[in-house]
Design an enzyme around this catalytic site. Structure first.
Site, mmCIF file in Angstrom:
data_model
loop_
_atom_site.group_PDB
_atom_site.id
_atom_site.type_symbol
_atom_site.label_atom_id
_atom_site.label_comp_id
_atom_site.label_asym_id
_atom_site.label_seq_id
_atom_site.Cartn_x
_atom_site.Cartn_y
_atom_site.Cartn_z
ATOM 1 N N LYS A 35 11.914 5.591 9.456
ATOM 2 C CA LYS A 35 10.967 4.888 10.335
ATOM 3 C C LYS A 35 11.533 3.588 10.893
ATOM 4 O O LYS A 35 11.150 3.154 11.975
ATOM 5 C CB LYS A 35 9.667 4.601 9.587
ATOM 6 C CG LYS A 35 9.820 3.657 8.401
ATOM 7 C CD LYS A 35 8.481 3.380 7.742
ATOM 8 C CE LYS A 35 8.622 2.388 6.591
ATOM 9 N NZ LYS A 35 7.321 2.009 6.025
ATOM 10 N N ARG A 130 -1.909 -1.911 -1.910
ATOM 11 C CA ARG A 130 -1.891 -1.212 -0.635
ATOM 12 C C ARG A 130 -2.514 0.156 -0.898
ATOM 13 O O ARG A 130 -3.628 0.238 -1.382
ATOM 14 C CB ARG A 130 -0.479 -1.142 -0.034
ATOM 15 C CG ARG A 130 -0.503 -0.916 1.498
ATOM 16 C CD ARG A 130 0.874 -0.881 2.121
ATOM 17 N NE ARG A 130 1.553 0.378 1.878
ATOM 18 C CZ ARG A 130 2.707 0.711 2.443
ATOM 19 N NH1 ARG A 130 3.307 -0.107 3.271
ATOM 20 N NH2 ARG A 130 3.270 1.871 2.164
#
Length: 357
Positions: A35, A130
């Site tokens: 990514k 998260r």
């Protein structure tokens, strides 16, 4: 000429090989995370040439492009799947990380309809806050997944450092391993993967402190940049200049260090502050905030100082450099991970690949 991102594929291959070898010695597989560079196929191929055991990305668009480019290696979707996109997830990704049973039920239903099997890694929050379920819900969620047809529980995973800044440790990774043991004992099958985070876990690998049972890491920044932002360090055994950004000097003049006149807000709504240090020699580069995240670039020449940027211009103080900088010259920058992400994705930044030897 556009700003240029010079990409040394050989250094990326080398870094991948070094990371994989250190991890392999402790029974840990390495997924190359794509990514950070928008999954450009040349860089993906360099990672694979260096021995990456699989690929991972957080964007379905990147994964689809990888498949369309002919990559057949196992690919893991690193961002929790969108409920609205489960068909693409099942079609293009072999594995996805998950924390919502509703989404996993939809993945299972889609997999059955398309006569496919999809593998899931159940994400556990061990402190970074998260994604992931809390430890007290792991066993029950694993039981729910085991009853679904069309998906298979491949293992457990966790993420650290990306939101709360929590560092991997023998304690929080040991908790992940222990939860895996509980699932295996209660449900009677072996989990294939216990995924212990990303680049921030490499420090534990170096010190041989990764708990036994962790058998996968997802590495992007370390391979690409040779840095570990969460632990605030350069990784000494990896190249840190596989990516170099350069831009052309379009103006070179000596000017005061403080603007003249009333100060309002700049083009981005901020009120700039200046310190009067006299007349300084300043270069303006054909590089701006539309091209790259300015806070994510660092001049290769440590005697240069970035003063600021607008949409299209970067202002650099070149007074103290020993270089004889002229209009038309290029100034080079190394990148942080945030800088790499933005420069890789920018259509205004040209890319040049140095071929793997």
């Amino acid at each position: 000429m556009s700003p240029l991102l010079d990409i040394n594929l050989d250094k990326i291959r080398y870094n991948t090989a070094q990371v994989r070898e250190k991890c392999r010695q402790q029974g840990i597989a390495v997924l190359g995370v794509t990514k950070g560079f928008s999954a450009m196929p040349q860089i993906v191929s360099a990672m694979l040439a260096g021995g990456a055991d699989g690929l991972a990305d957080s964007r379905m668009e990147n994964i689809i492009e990888l498949r369309n480019s002919g990559f057949t290696q196992p690919i893991t979707l690193l961002r929790i799947p969108e409920l609205s996109d489960v068909e693409n997830v099942v079609r293009y990704a072999d594995i996805s990380v998950n924390s919502e049973i509703t989404v996993m039920e939809a993945l299972a239903e889609t997999a059955q309809k398309t006569e496919k099997s999809h593998q899931v890694i159940l994400m556990v929050d061990v402190g970074d806050l998260r994604e992931g379920i809390l430890k007290e819900h792991v066993l029950e969620t694993a039981k729910q997944i085991s009853r679904l047809k069309g998906v298979r529980l491949l293992g457990l995973g966790t993420n650290m450092g990306c939101f709360g800044g929590v560092l991997p440790s023998t304690d929080n990774l040991g908790l992940l391993v222990e939860l895996g043991f509980r699932i295996e004992n209660q449900l009677g099958f072996k989990l294939e993967v216990i995924s212990g985070g990303g680049t921030s876990t490499l420090l534990l690998v170096e010190n041989r402190k990764v708990p036994a049972g962790i058998n996968q890491l997802r590495i992007g920044e370390g391979i690409l940049l040779g840095t570990d932002t969460t632990n605030q360090r350069k990784i000494s055994w990896l190249w840190d200049d596989a990516f170099v950004l350069s831009a052309e000097v379009i103006e070179l003049k000596s000017k005061p260090s403080v603007p003249m006149g009333d100060i309002g807000r700049d083009a981005f709504g901020n009120v700039p502050e200046f310190v009067d240090i006299g007349i300084r020699k300043r270069a303006i580069l054909a590089l701006g905030k539309q091209d790259v995240y300015i806070e994510g670039i660092v001049p290769v020449d440590g005697n240069l100082k970035i003063l600021g940027a607008s949409s299209d211009h970067l202002i650099v103080d070149v007074t103290d450099t020993e270089q004889d900088i002229k209009v038309g010259d290029n100034i080079s920058f190394q990148l942080t991970y945030s800088g790499l992400v933005s420069a890789s994705h920018s259509r205004y930044v040209a890319k040049k690949f140095r071929e793997v030897q």
